[in-house]
Design an enzyme around this catalytic site. Structure first.
Site, short mmCIF file in Angstrom:
data_model
loop_
_atom_site.label_atom_id
_atom_site.label_comp_id
_atom_site.label_asym_id
_atom_site.label_seq_id
_atom_site.Cartn_x
_atom_site.Cartn_y
_atom_site.Cartn_z
N ILE A 11 -9.87 8.22 7.63
CA ILE A 11 -11.25 8.47 7.23
C ILE A 11 -12.03 7.17 7.39
O ILE A 11 -11.68 6.15 6.77
CB ILE A 11 -11.32 8.93 5.74
CG1 ILE A 11 -10.30 10.06 5.46
CG2 ILE A 11 -12.74 9.35 5.38
CD1 ILE A 11 -10.49 11.33 6.27
N TYR A 22 0.83 -1.20 0.00
CA TYR A 22 0.00 0.00 0.00
C TYR A 22 0.87 1.26 0.00
O TYR A 22 0.69 2.15 -0.84
CB TYR A 22 -0.92 -0.02 1.22
CG TYR A 22 -1.88 1.15 1.28
CD1 TYR A 22 -2.89 1.30 0.35
CD2 TYR A 22 -1.76 2.11 2.28
CE1 TYR A 22 -3.77 2.37 0.40
CE2 TYR A 22 -2.64 3.18 2.36
CZ TYR A 22 -3.64 3.31 1.41
OH TYR A 22 -4.51 4.38 1.46
N1 NAD Z 1 -10.09 5.92 4.18
C1 NAD Z 1 -8.94 6.45 4.52
O1 NAD Z 1 -8.69 6.71 5.70
C2 NAD Z 1 -7.90 6.76 3.50
C3 NAD Z 1 -6.69 7.31 3.94
C4 NAD Z 1 -5.71 7.60 3.01
C5 NAD Z 1 -5.94 7.35 1.67
N2 NAD Z 1 -7.13 6.83 1.26
C6 NAD Z 1 -7.31 6.58 -0.17
O2 NAD Z 1 -8.51 7.14 -0.60
C7 NAD Z 1 -9.11 6.29 -1.59
C8 NAD Z 1 -10.52 5.90 -1.15
O3 NAD Z 1 -10.43 5.28 0.12
P1 NAD Z 1 -11.75 4.70 0.83
O4 NAD Z 1 -11.39 4.41 2.25
O5 NAD Z 1 -12.87 5.59 0.50
O6 NAD Z 1 -11.86 3.30 0.08
P2 NAD Z 1 -13.11 2.29 -0.05
O7 NAD Z 1 -12.56 0.94 0.12
O8 NAD Z 1 -14.22 2.73 0.84
O9 NAD Z 1 -13.53 2.51 -1.56
C9 NAD Z 1 -12.69 2.09 -2.60
C10 NAD Z 1 -13.55 1.66 -3.74
O10 NAD Z 1 -12.66 1.17 -4.78
C11 NAD Z 1 -13.28 0.05 -5.37
N3 NAD Z 1 -12.29 -0.84 -5.98
C12 NAD Z 1 -11.41 -1.64 -5.33
N4 NAD Z 1 -10.72 -2.37 -6.20
C13 NAD Z 1 -11.17 -2.02 -7.43
C14 NAD Z 1 -10.87 -2.47 -8.75
N5 NAD Z 1 -9.97 -3.44 -8.95
N6 NAD Z 1 -11.52 -1.91 -9.80
C15 NAD Z 1 -12.47 -0.96 -9.59
N7 NAD Z 1 -12.81 -0.50 -8.37
C16 NAD Z 1 -12.16 -1.05 -7.29
C17 NAD Z 1 -13.99 -0.66 -4.21
O11 NAD Z 1 -15.03 -1.52 -4.70
C18 NAD Z 1 -14.51 0.51 -3.39
O12 NAD Z 1 -15.85 0.83 -3.70
C19 NAD Z 1 -8.19 5.10 -1.76
O13 NAD Z 1 -7.31 5.32 -2.83
C20 NAD Z 1 -7.43 5.09 -0.45
O14 NAD Z 1 -6.17 4.48 -0.56
C21 NAD Z 1 -8.11 6.53 2.14
#
Ligand code: NAD
Length: 260
Positions: free
Chosen positions: A195, A162
């Site tokens: 988040i 990651y």
């Molecule tokens: N939530 C956090 O605290 C946080 C922190 C830092 C960075 N991020 C980044 O923000 C972004 C969103 O995070 P989130 O927590 O909302 O994620 P989440 O898991 O809630 O949503 C991610 C979405 O991506 C989709 N996905 C996964 N693999 C896929 C694929 N192969 N093809 C198409 N779609 C696919 C999933 O179905 C999901 O709906 C991500 O890139 C994550 O790394 C999140």
């Protein structure tokens, strides 16, 4: 005139959001249609995409797409679908990412999990950005791209697949912003803190390390995402990493001072 009314030009601008089925991508895609922007909601899970669209402020502006962005063919199918249904895509948000599992530490993560994480975050992020930019440059049309990176682009997360994927994306944003600025394409990173959105299991105890005193919600990210995507609001912003973390990145080994 107000600076913040009509951040987009819906007659000329249209968006593609990956990961729009859940969490941060979903909140941003919903905010974009709320601003009147026709938007493709792309995700791996059909049920999530349909639910996200149903709950969006103007569902008639949202178009679903379902596929696995770890596959190059699926990325190309998404590009073709977006162009056929929207015409020129001017705004791109890359939020899709496989889930993070705490068990996948440096000694445990398997090859497929490593590959998937890089394929969805970095490889798809690059390929989709480049193909969209090609079309924009050929049409002499400005664009605005936003890639979701992480605080763990710069600090370890105990999940090397990651953090290395996010570190690659952070540099990709800078490379692309530098390459395409002359063509009016802005590329920025949105950097969430902790988040409670679905991608990882948020430990409520983390809140004590966050100066603003709580975990974030996906909806905390959407207003700034819209602002950075908008040429009207952020027309002179590119190559930037915009942190939305309640101050989490200020945390270190020392407890904050006791104020009385
Ligand atoms: N939530 C956090 O605290 C946080 C922190 C830092 C960075 N991020 C980044 O923000 C972004 C969103 O995070 P989130 O927590 O909302 O994620 P989440 O898991 O809630 O949503 C991610 C979405 O991506 C989709 N996905 C996964 N693999 C896929 C694929 N192969 N093809 C198409 N779609 C696919 C999933 O179905 C999901 O709906 C991500 O890139 C994550 O790394 C999140």
């Amino acid at each position: 005139m107000s600076l913040f009314t009509s951040p987009f030009d819906p007659a000329r601008e249209a968006a593609l959001v990956t990961g729009a089925g859940n969490g941060i991508g979903r909140a941003i895609a919903q905010a974009l249609v709320g601003e009147g922007v026709r938007t493709v909601f792309a995700d791996l899970h059909e049920d999530r995409v349909l639910a996200a669209i149903k709950a969006a402020p103007r569902p008639e502006l949202a178009l679903p797409w379902v596929g696995d962005l770890a596959q190059r063919k699926a990325c190309d199918a998404l590009l073709a679908h977006a162009q056929a249904s929207l015409g020129q895509v001017t705004h791109f948000v890359h939020s899709a990412s496989p889930p993070r599992r705490e068990a996948d530490h440096a000694m445990a993560v398997d090859d497929e999990t490593w590959r998937q994480m890089h394929a969805v975050n970095l490889d798809a992020g690059f390929h989709l950005s480049r193909e969209l930019a090609r079309r924009l440059i050929a049409a002499k049309t400005p664009g605005s791209f936003l890639l979701l990176t992480s605080l763990h682009a710069g600090t370890p997360r105990n999940l090397p697949h990651y953090s290395t994927a996010k570190a690659g994306m952070a540099m990709l944003v800078k490379e692309l912003a530098k390459s395409w600025g002359r063509h009016g394409i802005r590329v920025n990173a949105l950097v969430p803190g902790a988040i409670a959105a679905g991608g990882f299991v948020a430990d409520p105890a983390l809140a004590k390390h966050i100066p603003l005193g709580r975990l974030g919600q996906a909806e905390d990210l959407a207003p700034l995402a819209v602002a950075v995507l908008s040429h009207k609001i952020s027309g002179y912003v590119t190559g930037a990493s915009i942190v939305v973390d309640g101050g989490l990145s200020l945390t270190n080994w020392f407890a904050p001072p006791e104020l009385d």
